[in-house]
Design a protein around this motif. Sequence first.
Motif, PDB file in Angstrom:
ATOM      1  N   SER A 139      41.512  59.567  27.741  1.00 14.22           N
ATOM      2  CA  SER A 139      42.531  58.539  27.471  1.00 14.22           C
ATOM      3  C   SER A 139      42.554  58.198  25.995  1.00 14.22           C
ATOM      4  CB  SER A 139      42.232  57.251  28.234  1.00 14.22           C
ATOM      5  OG  SER A 139      42.124  57.500  29.586  1.00 14.22           O
ATOM      6  N   VAL A 140      41.360  58.051  25.425  1.00 17.96           N
ATOM      7  CA  VAL A 140      41.269  57.672  24.022  1.00 17.96           C
ATOM      8  C   VAL A 140      41.856  58.777  23.144  1.00 17.96           C
ATOM      9  CG1 VAL A 140      39.619  57.437  22.144  1.00 17.96           C
ATOM     10  CG2 VAL A 140      39.388  56.025  24.181  1.00 17.96           C
ATOM     11  N   LEU A 141      41.558  60.027  23.478  1.00 17.00           N
ATOM     12  CA  LEU A 141      42.047  61.123  22.643  1.00 17.00           C
ATOM     13  C   LEU A 141      43.567  61.254  22.754  1.00 17.00           C
ATOM     14  CD1 LEU A 141      39.221  63.776  23.123  1.00 17.00           C
ATOM     15  CD2 LEU A 141      39.701  62.400  21.110  1.00 17.00           C
ATOM     16  N   ALA A 142      44.111  61.043  23.955  1.00 15.27           N
ATOM     17  CA  ALA A 142      45.566  61.101  24.105  1.00 15.27           C
ATOM     18  C   ALA A 142      46.216  59.960  23.317  1.00 15.27           C
ATOM     19  CB  ALA A 142      45.952  61.014  25.582  1.00 15.27           C
ATOM     20  N   THR A 143      45.590  58.769  23.377  1.00 15.47           N
ATOM     21  CA  THR A 143      46.088  57.633  22.602  1.00 15.47           C
ATOM     22  C   THR A 143      46.023  57.945  21.113  1.00 15.47           C
ATOM     23  OG1 THR A 143      45.244  56.160  24.306  1.00 15.47           O
ATOM     24  CG2 THR A 143      45.796  55.155  22.198  1.00 15.47           C
ATOM     25  N   ALA A 144      44.907  58.575  20.699  1.00 15.83           N
ATOM     26  CA  ALA A 144      44.720  58.923  19.288  1.00 15.83           C
ATOM     27  C   ALA A 144      45.848  59.835  18.818  1.00 15.83           C
ATOM     28  CB  ALA A 144      43.368  59.609  19.089  1.00 15.83           C
ATOM     29  N   ASN A 145      46.166  60.838  19.629  1.00 13.31           N
ATOM     30  CA  ASN A 145      47.201  61.795  19.251  1.00 13.31           C
ATOM     31  C   ASN A 145      48.547  61.105  19.061  1.00 13.31           C
ATOM     32  OD1 ASN A 145      47.737  64.422  18.602  1.00 13.31           O
ATOM     33  ND2 ASN A 145      47.051  65.227  20.567  1.00 13.31           N
ATOM     34  N   SER A 146      48.962  60.319  20.067  1.00 16.48           N
ATOM     35  CA  SER A 146      50.273  59.666  19.969  1.00 16.48           C
ATOM     36  C   SER A 146      50.287  58.635  18.858  1.00 16.48           C
ATOM     37  CB  SER A 146      50.638  58.972  21.282  1.00 16.48           C
ATOM     38  OG  SER A 146      50.361  59.797  22.362  1.00 16.48           O
ATOM     39  N   THR A 147      49.191  57.879  18.723  1.00 17.79           N
ATOM     40  CA  THR A 147      49.150  56.843  17.698  1.00 17.79           C
ATOM     41  C   THR A 147      49.276  57.449  16.308  1.00 17.79           C
ATOM     42  OG1 THR A 147      47.700  55.520  19.095  1.00 17.79           O
ATOM     43  CG2 THR A 147      47.804  54.916  16.778  1.00 17.79           C
ATOM     44  N   ALA A 148      48.504  58.506  16.052  1.00 13.00           N
ATOM     45  CA  ALA A 148      48.544  59.137  14.731  1.00 13.00           C
ATOM     46  C   ALA A 148      49.930  59.697  14.467  1.00 13.00           C
ATOM     47  CB  ALA A 148      47.493  60.238  14.642  1.00 13.00           C
ATOM     48  N   MET A 149      50.535  60.300  15.493  1.00 15.10           N
ATOM     49  CA  MET A 149      51.877  60.847  15.334  1.00 15.10           C
ATOM     50  C   MET A 149      52.866  59.740  14.947  1.00 15.10           C
ATOM     51  SD  MET A 149      54.205  62.562  18.240  1.00 15.10           S
ATOM     52  CE  MET A 149      55.334  61.217  18.466  1.00 15.10           C
ATOM     53  N   ILE A 150      52.807  58.623  15.682  1.00 14.88           N
ATOM     54  CA  ILE A 150      53.750  57.526  15.426  1.00 14.88           C
ATOM     55  C   ILE A 150      53.507  56.911  14.047  1.00 14.88           C
ATOM     56  CG2 ILE A 150      54.432  55.198  16.150  1.00 14.88           C
ATOM     57  CD1 ILE A 150      53.910  56.147  19.051  1.00 14.88           C
ATOM     58  N   PHE A 151      52.240  56.686  13.709  1.00 14.58           N
ATOM     59  CA  PHE A 151      51.967  56.008  12.441  1.00 14.58           C
ATOM     60  C   PHE A 151      52.272  56.894  11.242  1.00 14.58           C
ATOM     61  CE2 PHE A 151      50.171  51.727  12.786  1.00 14.58           C
ATOM     62  CZ  PHE A 151      50.154  51.599  14.160  1.00 14.58           C
ATOM     63  N   LEU A 152      52.132  58.215  11.394  1.00 10.78           N
ATOM     64  CA  LEU A 152      52.516  59.071  10.275  1.00 10.78           C
ATOM     65  C   LEU A 152      54.023  58.941  10.030  1.00 10.78           C
ATOM     66  CD1 LEU A 152      51.419  61.248   8.234  1.00 10.78           C
ATOM     67  CD2 LEU A 152      52.537  62.906   9.720  1.00 10.78           C
ATOM     68  N   ILE A 153      54.789  58.885  11.132  1.00 10.38           N
ATOM     69  CA  ILE A 153      56.243  58.743  10.984  1.00 10.38           C
ATOM     70  C   ILE A 153      56.588  57.372  10.405  1.00 10.38           C
ATOM     71  CG2 ILE A 153      58.463  58.817  12.175  1.00 10.38           C
ATOM     72  CD1 ILE A 153      57.092  60.498  14.334  1.00 10.38           C
ATOM     73  N   VAL A 154      55.905  56.336  10.903  1.00  8.11           N
ATOM     74  CA  VAL A 154      56.174  54.982  10.400  1.00  8.11           C
ATOM     75  C   VAL A 154      55.856  54.909   8.907  1.00  8.11           C
ATOM     76  CG1 VAL A 154      55.383  52.583  10.496  1.00  8.11           C
ATOM     77  CG2 VAL A 154      55.817  53.817  12.609  1.00  8.11           C
ATOM     78  N   PHE A 155      54.751  55.532   8.530  1.00  5.73           N
ATOM     79  CA  PHE A 155      54.329  55.514   7.126  1.00  5.73           C
ATOM     80  C   PHE A 155      55.321  56.305   6.263  1.00  5.73           C
ATOM     81  CE2 PHE A 155      51.517  57.589   3.860  1.00  5.73           C
ATOM     82  CZ  PHE A 155      51.419  56.474   3.045  1.00  5.73           C
ATOM     83  N   GLY A 156      55.672  57.510   6.730  1.00  6.43           N
ATOM     84  CA  GLY A 156      56.645  58.310   5.995  1.00  6.43           C
ATOM     85  C   GLY A 156      57.969  57.567   5.869  1.00  6.43           C
ATOM     86  N   ALA A 157      58.365  56.899   6.970  1.00  2.00           N
ATOM     87  CA  ALA A 157      59.628  56.159   6.961  1.00  2.00           C
ATOM     88  C   ALA A 157      59.560  54.981   5.998  1.00  2.00           C
ATOM     89  CB  ALA A 157      59.974  55.682   8.371  1.00  2.00           C
ATOM     90  N   ALA A 158      58.377  54.345   5.895  1.00  2.00           N
ATOM     91  CA  ALA A 158      58.242  53.211   4.975  1.00  2.00           C
ATOM     92  C   ALA A 158      58.484  53.682   3.541  1.00  2.00           C
ATOM     93  CB  ALA A 158      56.853  52.586   5.108  1.00  2.00           C
ATOM     94  N   VAL A 159      57.922  54.853   3.200  1.00  2.00           N
ATOM     95  CA  VAL A 159      58.096  55.387   1.849  1.00  2.00           C
ATOM     96  C   VAL A 159      59.550  55.810   1.634  1.00  2.00           C
ATOM     97  CG1 VAL A 159      57.452  57.279   0.303  1.00  2.00           C
ATOM     98  CG2 VAL A 159      55.700  56.106   1.647  1.00  2.00           C
ATOM     99  N   TYR A 160      60.105  56.519   2.627  1.00  2.00           N
ATOM    100  CA  TYR A 160      61.470  57.016   2.492  1.00  2.00           C
ATOM    101  C   TYR A 160      62.477  55.864   2.429  1.00  2.00           C
ATOM    102  CZ  TYR A 160      65.748  59.590   3.434  1.00  2.00           C
ATOM    103  OH  TYR A 160      67.015  60.104   3.364  1.00  2.00           O
ATOM    104  N   ASN A 161      62.290  54.872   3.301  1.00  2.00           N
ATOM    105  CA  ASN A 161      63.231  53.749   3.320  1.00  2.00           C
ATOM    106  C   ASN A 161      63.120  52.895   2.069  1.00  2.00           C
ATOM    107  OD1 ASN A 161      64.396  54.460   5.770  1.00  2.00           O
ATOM    108  ND2 ASN A 161      62.782  53.441   6.916  1.00  2.00           N
ATOM    109  N   GLY A 162      61.904  52.838   1.490  1.00  2.00           N
ATOM    110  CA  GLY A 162      61.739  52.146   0.221  1.00  2.00           C
ATOM    111  C   GLY A 162      62.594  52.812  -0.858  1.00  2.00           C
TER     112      GLY A 162
END
Lengths: 206, 440
Positions: free
Chosen positions: B275-298
């Motif tokens: 469960s933790v590893l599946a959460t890790a995978n999705s979380t990292a995927m989402i946060f990389l996009i959120v982070f990239g989007a923060a830079v791009y939207n800036g």
Amino acid sequence: MKSAISASEAQIRLLAKWTAIMGGIVLVLITAISVASIAGRALYTMANLGDGEGWRVMANAILRPIGSFATSLGAGPVPGDYGLVEAGTAFAVFAFLPWCHFNRGHAAVEILAGMFPGWLNRVIDIVSNLLMFGVALLIAWRLYLGMSDKMSYSETTLILQYPVWWSYAASMFGAVVFVIVSAWCLGRAIADFSDQGEYHASEAVH
Amino acid sequence: MSNFEIGLWSFPVLLAMIFLRIPIGLAMFIVGIGGNYLITGSTAMMFGQLKHLTYSTFSSYSLSIVPLFLLMGQFATLGGMSTALFKAAEAWLGHRKGRVAMAAIGACAGFGAICGSSLATAATMGQVALPELRRYGYSPALATGTLAAGGTLGILIPPSVVLVIYAILTEQNIAKLFIAAFIPGILAAIGYMIAISIYVRIYPNSGGVRERQPYRERFAALIEVWPVMLVFLAVVGGIYTGVFTPTEAAAVGAAGTFLIAFANGGMTGKSFRESVLATANSTAMIFLIVFGAAVYNGFLALSQVPQLSAEYVAGMGISPWMVMALVLVLYLVFGCVMDSLSMILLTVPIFFPIMMALDFGLPAEDFALWFGILVLIVVEVGLITPPVGMNLFVINSMAKDIPISQTFRGVLPFVITDLVRVVILTAFPPITLFLVWAFH
């Protein structure tokens, strides 16, 4: 090159996996802190109930002693819980990055990849792994400088008064593992190319 | 080149990178950094921000809800709740034609109430319901189509990770968005059930029946699902009444599904790690996009593209409804090739100001809630449309003997009901907003 990559695969996998599991354990701790804080807040409210009116007189008379007893034992909202949740989430997210990248788990659009020749896909793999490695380095480097800033200002958190750079330092752990793992993944992409091996589609196709 | 032109040119560059299979979050980050360099003429500003941007994005209190909801959904898959939900739905519905498939939809809706992810819902309910559907003689097309569509209820029915991201991007109240999502989510489940009943009338051989069950057994099956009800009420009720913050609610939900899994013996060291590893995978995927989007939207904000295009569209004098239709169609088209979160993070910062500048006869907040629900639905349709509808592949991989073309065909009626629902909800905003109004 190729033998070095495949020889170290098991260790890198283990590193990424256990880093992620540590992040997961911190996530569970965050859960526990939040739940404890909610319960503490409820008990605190109960201990400070007034007399009330109507049916509430009875309810309050029962709830107040329970709340008073629990708070006398030290129950109450966890001080600085929001700050702990934030620091813990940052640690966990940094710790999760290597595992996702190792598994080729990042969201990508695969629709055209099927039409590209194999060599082109492997070149793209190298380029995107190189970019990811560069970004991992950049993130770790800038995070380190950010941490140094916080150290030199001696900034502390509002409620618990611990130095802010501690949270940065904890996050550095995942950021450094991310650099190591993404360097290895770049090696894997290059080895795949020289090997003319099978092209691996990313696991998270969307 | 003016800043505005640099901003416009970033779209084709970004899209080219994305279609070359560069991870979406990475591509947004790179284009954002590059564009920022072109506008400011140096790396100083960007690199200065990056000292704290990564940490502040990953430690954001409002975003911490995301990994906790994902963890909650993962624990929910361990607790045997999917089986209990399916049995309860089947006990009440299973005795008429096509009703075992409808029961699967009902169970997916129930599971969606404690899980904010479509893939987890599809995967979990698929494991339980697919063998049953096939046992009762449902055609491969209908069985897999039903479950792929049912999976989208995971995100249409609150809690929903996509809505959390939308709320953060547009600074809306998460509790109100969850309330607004409720009726459209129920309508989705009803629409899917209607699709099934029409399908089995057209193809009478595609669905079997099971014997009617006495009421005593029906209620017994219903009682089995009380933990699901409890967790759902605690999470959504807690957020809504303000007893706890959305992040705390997600923590309560994760603790709740953990306890359910523990009590049912589903929580072992191994399943916890998975469960933790599946959460890790999705979380990292989402946060990389959120982070990239923060830079791009800036960078985009610096180029003034969102503001200028909002003024431009508002000044064109075309009907707001025309613009709305275009935007929704664009989402449907992009949904065929891109995942829902990337699409929202990529487009909402541009579309939202444009749409807010148009007059739909609604107060600003109501409009933001209504638009959020419409966007949620159209991006979710992407999960069940070929060629890359992820739910289709998740369900299809569970039944190796069913060709993917059968699944594509089986999901078609459900896609049609999705489109009908989008049209209805667009034409009648009160359907979405009614509950929000009623609570105030």
